[in-house]
Design an enzyme around this catalytic site. Structure first.
Site, PDB file in Angstrom:
ATOM      1  N   LYS A   3      64.560 -15.500  16.494  1.00 56.19           N
ATOM      2  CA  LYS A   3      63.532 -15.165  15.501  1.00 56.19           C
ATOM      3  C   LYS A   3      62.723 -16.403  15.143  1.00 56.19           C
ATOM      4  O   LYS A   3      63.154 -17.535  15.414  1.00 56.19           O
ATOM      5  CB  LYS A   3      64.197 -14.575  14.258  1.00 56.19           C
ATOM      6  CG  LYS A   3      65.231 -15.476  13.608  1.00 56.19           C
ATOM      7  CD  LYS A   3      65.996 -14.743  12.519  1.00 56.19           C
ATOM      8  CE  LYS A   3      67.062 -15.657  11.930  1.00 56.19           C
ATOM      9  NZ  LYS A   3      67.840 -15.001  10.875  1.00 56.19           N
ATOM     10  N   HIS A 130      76.210  -9.208   7.526  1.00 58.27           N
ATOM     11  CA  HIS A 130      75.749 -10.596   7.463  1.00 58.27           C
ATOM     12  C   HIS A 130      76.351 -11.262   6.235  1.00 58.27           C
ATOM     13  O   HIS A 130      76.432 -10.655   5.174  1.00 58.27           O
ATOM     14  CB  HIS A 130      74.216 -10.616   7.389  1.00 58.27           C
ATOM     15  CG  HIS A 130      73.610 -11.972   7.566  1.00 58.27           C
ATOM     16  ND1 HIS A 130      73.918 -12.801   8.625  1.00 58.27           N
ATOM     17  CD2 HIS A 130      72.699 -12.654   6.833  1.00 58.27           C
ATOM     18  CE1 HIS A 130      73.218 -13.925   8.520  1.00 58.27           C
ATOM     19  NE2 HIS A 130      72.471 -13.864   7.446  1.00 58.27           N
ATOM     20  N   ARG A 182      76.193 -14.290  16.076  1.00 56.96           N
ATOM     21  CA  ARG A 182      74.734 -14.427  16.125  1.00 56.96           C
ATOM     22  C   ARG A 182      74.382 -15.867  15.758  1.00 56.96           C
ATOM     23  O   ARG A 182      74.005 -16.173  14.643  1.00 56.96           O
ATOM     24  CB  ARG A 182      74.100 -13.419  15.157  1.00 56.96           C
ATOM     25  CG  ARG A 182      74.531 -11.971  15.416  1.00 56.96           C
ATOM     26  CD  ARG A 182      73.773 -11.008  14.522  1.00 56.96           C
ATOM     27  NE  ARG A 182      73.949 -11.303  13.113  1.00 56.96           N
ATOM     28  CZ  ARG A 182      74.903 -10.777  12.345  1.00 56.96           C
ATOM     29  NH1 ARG A 182      75.760  -9.905  12.831  1.00 56.96           N
ATOM     30  NH2 ARG A 182      74.991 -11.129  11.076  1.00 56.96           N
TER      31      ARG A 182
END
Ligand code: PLP
Length: 352
Positions: A3, A130, A182
């Site tokens: 990102k 998350h 991640r």
């Protein structure tokens, strides 16, 4: 994690390097970032971690992206688009375990999974959450989030991927790795915070360089840049560096930061402008136009880190590297060999 243009490093080049190095999947925040990667030839699965509005469904399906779904309208739009193309569209579902940013609350999680299962053209490929505080010393809240996630995903059909960890958790809580992590900031060689353990030795992937554009001698009392906020106390030599806040050099570094010239720290004097700044090189002999300047990175025995910029600008290293603007050309080096260049002027706009 690609990102924000690969945390400022250039998403597509990083994607190709990560895949070469063994990454089986990559992540972006929004649909458009996934489209850009596809257009640049990235063929690996691309997971969109943020909210995907129903209006993106056609694009998601066409570009073979994997969205995160948390709302019925997006799920239905995706199911429609997938049915029309006669494909089964993989999706991930996000559970909010306490960060209260994005994702389904635990009470809505199972009913939503059952709803997705009723849509034949969608396939639940993964579920994730998350962590809000994985980069802090106290992992109590992180552990609580992890337990909530395990509890909510206990009776999942086999084969559905579960993932939770960011860089901080990947380093500090390897027991929470599940099926995937991640990794963002750590992949770029930066620590998520000062509290994260240094068991993994990270080296910043990025060096940011500029070059001296002018050398000027100032008499005592001469002042520099907007507002004349720095005055030469004695006869001084200043070098002009064509790098400013529009490139990502934070204005907060005015009269506080330092760049490296000839391997020596050169203090930024006066205000950082949009496109240029000045450094004091009085103590560095022989500085000439064209000499390399390290804005971020190591030269000689000195290092200017993204953490140093971040501390001076009252922010985190993430924001420093993400702030590197498109105007700065990216040069990609593998084993000391230049393998790719991305220059903003390459995007030539055709004249009518
Ligand atoms: C940005 C992000 C990550 C990566 O975080 P890092 O701290 O850079 O490792 C992981 N997961 C989600 C959902 C994110 O938004």
């Amino acid at each position: 994690m690609l990102k924000a243009n690969g945390y400022g490093h250039g998403a597509s080049a990083v994607a190709h390097a990560a895949i070469r190095a063994g990454a089986e999947r990559v992540c972006v925040a929004i649909t458009a970032e996934g489209v850009q990667l596809r257009n640049d030839g990235v063929e690996t699965p691309i997971l969109i971690l943020g909210y995907t509005p129903a209006g993106d469904a056609e694009t998601v399906v066409r570009y073979k992206l994997t969205p995160t779904v948390t709302t019925a309208d997006t799920a239905l739009a995706l199911a429609d688009a997938a049915r029309q193309r006669r494909i089964v569209q993989p999706v991930h579902v996000k559970l909010d375990t306490g960060m209260n940013r994005f994702g389904l609350p635990p009470a809505d999680f199972r009913p939503f999974l059952r709803f997705l299962e009723s849509l034949a053209s969608l396939q639940i490929e993964g579920v994730f959450t998350h962590f809000a505080t994985a980069d802090e010393i106290d992992k109590a809240f992180c552990e609580r989030q992890f337990r909530t996630f395990l509890e909510a995903t206990r009776e999942l059909a086999p084969g559905i991927l579960r993932h939770a960890g960011n860089s901080a958790a990947a380093i500090d809580c390897p027991e929470m790795a599940l099926d995937a992590v991640r990794t963002g900031i750590a992949m770029y060689g930066l620590y998520p915070s000062a509290a994260v353990s240094r068991v993994v030795e990270l080296r910043p992937a990025l060096t940011w360089e500029s070059a001296v554009a002018r050398v000027a001698t100032l008499e005592p009392g001469d002042a520099v840049s907007y507002g004349l906020t720095w005055t030469a106390p004695s006869r001084s030599v200043v070098a002009l560096v064509p790098c400013g806040y529009a490139d990502g050099l934070r204005r907060a570094l005015s009269n506080r930061g330092r760049l490296l010239v000839h391997g020596q720290p050169a203090p930024i004097v006066g205000r950082v402008c949009m496109d240029q700044c000045l450094v004091n090189v009085t103590h560095i002999p022989g500085v000439q136009v064209g000499d390399p300047v390290v804005v971020l990175g190591t030269a000689g025995a000195h290092t200017v880190s993204a953490d140093e910029h971040a501390a001076l600008a009252d922010t985190i290293n993430y924001e420093i590297v993400c702030g590197l603007s498109e105007r700065v050309p990216r040069l990609y080096v593998r084993s000391d060999e230049l393998v790719a260049v991305q220059h903003p002027l390459d995007r030539v706009v055709a004249a009518p």
